[in-house]
Design an enzyme around this catalytic site. Sequence first.
Site, mmCIF file in Angstrom:
data_model
loop_
_atom_site.group_PDB
_atom_site.id
_atom_site.type_symbol
_atom_site.label_atom_id
_atom_site.label_comp_id
_atom_site.label_asym_id
_atom_site.label_seq_id
_atom_site.Cartn_x
_atom_site.Cartn_y
_atom_site.Cartn_z
ATOM 1 N N THR A 188 46.159 35.209 43.150
ATOM 2 C CA THR A 188 45.913 34.669 41.818
ATOM 3 C C THR A 188 47.203 34.678 41.001
ATOM 4 O OG1 THR A 188 43.618 35.418 41.882
ATOM 5 C CG2 THR A 188 44.564 34.974 39.719
ATOM 6 N N ASP A 205 48.420 47.618 44.843
ATOM 7 C CA ASP A 205 48.383 46.744 46.019
ATOM 8 C C ASP A 205 49.715 46.043 46.256
ATOM 9 O OD1 ASP A 205 48.093 45.013 43.838
ATOM 10 O OD2 ASP A 205 46.126 44.260 44.462
ATOM 11 N N THR A 206 50.470 45.749 45.186
ATOM 12 C CA THR A 206 51.772 45.117 45.400
ATOM 13 C C THR A 206 52.749 46.088 46.054
ATOM 14 O OG1 THR A 206 51.394 43.744 43.458
ATOM 15 C CG2 THR A 206 53.625 43.787 44.324
ATOM 16 N N ASN A 237 55.897 38.767 36.926
ATOM 17 C CA ASN A 237 54.651 38.068 37.232
ATOM 18 C C ASN A 237 54.816 36.572 36.998
ATOM 19 O OD1 ASN A 237 53.813 40.771 37.191
ATOM 20 N ND2 ASN A 237 51.775 40.222 36.489
ATOM 21 N N SER A 243 37.627 40.486 45.174
ATOM 22 C CA SER A 243 36.906 41.017 46.334
ATOM 23 C C SER A 243 37.606 42.262 46.844
ATOM 24 C CB SER A 243 36.822 39.968 47.460
ATOM 25 O OG SER A 243 38.094 39.718 48.018
ATOM 26 N N GLY A 244 36.853 43.046 47.588
ATOM 27 C CA GLY A 244 37.406 44.206 48.273
ATOM 28 C C GLY A 244 37.157 44.076 49.753
ATOM 29 N N ARG A 245 37.976 44.753 50.540
ATOM 30 C CA ARG A 245 37.758 44.738 51.990
ATOM 31 C C ARG A 245 38.210 46.062 52.563
ATOM 32 N NH1 ARG A 245 41.861 40.547 52.184
ATOM 33 N NH2 ARG A 245 43.593 41.308 50.931
#
Length: 476
Positions: A254, A232-233, A291, A12-14
């Site tokens: 995730t 994003d990290t 990861n 998803s995006g926001r």
Amino acid sequence: MRLAAVDLGASSGRVMAVDVTPGRVALTEVHRFANGPVRLGATLHWDVLALYRGVLDGLRAAGPVASVGIDSWAVDHGLLDATGALLGNPVHYRDTRTDGVADTVHAAVPAAELYATTGVQVLAFNTIYQLAAAAGTPQLGAAQQLLLIPDLLGYWLTGARVAEVTNASTTGLLDVRARAWSTEVMQRVGIEPGLFPPLVEAGTRVGELAPHVLASTGLAGPVPLVAVGSHDTASAVVGVPAATDRFAYVATGTWSLVGVELTEPVLTEAGRAANFSNELGVDGTVRYLRNVMGLWLLQECLRAWGEPDLGPLLSAAAVQPGLAAVVDAGDPAFLPPGDMPARIAAACTRTGQRPPASRAATVRCILDSLALAHRRTVREAVALSGRDVDVVHVVGGGARNALLCRLTADACGLPVVAGPVEAAAYGNALVQARALGVLDGGLADLRGVLRGGLALVRHEPRGDASAWDEAQARLG
């Protein structure tokens, strides 16, 4: 001052409206939209035009803003032709086209040599392997430029073509010491260096929203696009509310990205063997991390069970016997979708353990196993980097899971500070605010502003570390 932080995830995006003053940062989610893969023939794609529409809708909902910043997942990209037009929807990193390609690349540049330059762990979907898999295709042959996902969206918003360095560092094509493209690596593996745009650091004003974008969103210009930690990290680590540099982080979702923040990369053979990655961060930092499979294990179990309410399951899991059964959260058997409860049971059987007998026991097995993986990774990050840590910060969606945070504290033998959930959006906004002069100082100063307005939860470690040692020994 109000800013817009666009934060795009793999599902998803926001768009967040962020109100910033010198002493406070406040987020409001104004638009959320789905981001699902689309299979066309044999290839899995991203619907990047739908993402762009979601960004425009979100900017319209945010109202008047002083700037915009975009962060997203890494490695995936769009290819542009000589006119600047997109040559098809970007391919999804879970597509199988890269299966076995790493061996071909390493025949040209041995894995140890590649790591010594790029510092990036071998993941089959790294951009270098994606481009090697695309060699000889008409699309790559027609391509004149490559833009990573946040930079592609930024190009459509402003017309400016750049590559922000934190995301570029995940491609396997960047010299991690020089913070510059490695044309030598590109040439040796047959990738055209001219595909790659100029690099910019987070905090750079890339351009201004184009007139047609202002018309579509109702915004009044000029509105600059600020390059943030576009991986994003990278933004999430800026959003870690640490009081000192002696911290480890677990950016959860995730996947769990587990590591420490450094000032220099660690390019040792031991680090390569342990599959640690040196990804670049904001203000000249390095995200030294690995990861871990993350909450995918739980998400897939919930899907297999018909999406039951998670709250009661977590309450029941909390009273299950701890460490009754654990699995290796990094086992490739857990990567694909499918019947996750059965695969967890099979993994327990293979290691001589009794499989979980109920849903609650399965959930406890997953959370114990994730905490064990966090423990191992934090300890290895400390040993390999020489960075001592006093606290573990859990940010992202897993910060809501009090049981996971408590078990991570117990496993690591260190306090865990949980929150914020929206660390990436906070980090995105903090970099924008500093670029606009609302905030100043280094990362410690930005994090200090963030700490002042957050309700954080601290979990102190409990119990005996020997139980976790024994659980790890079961997995070898």
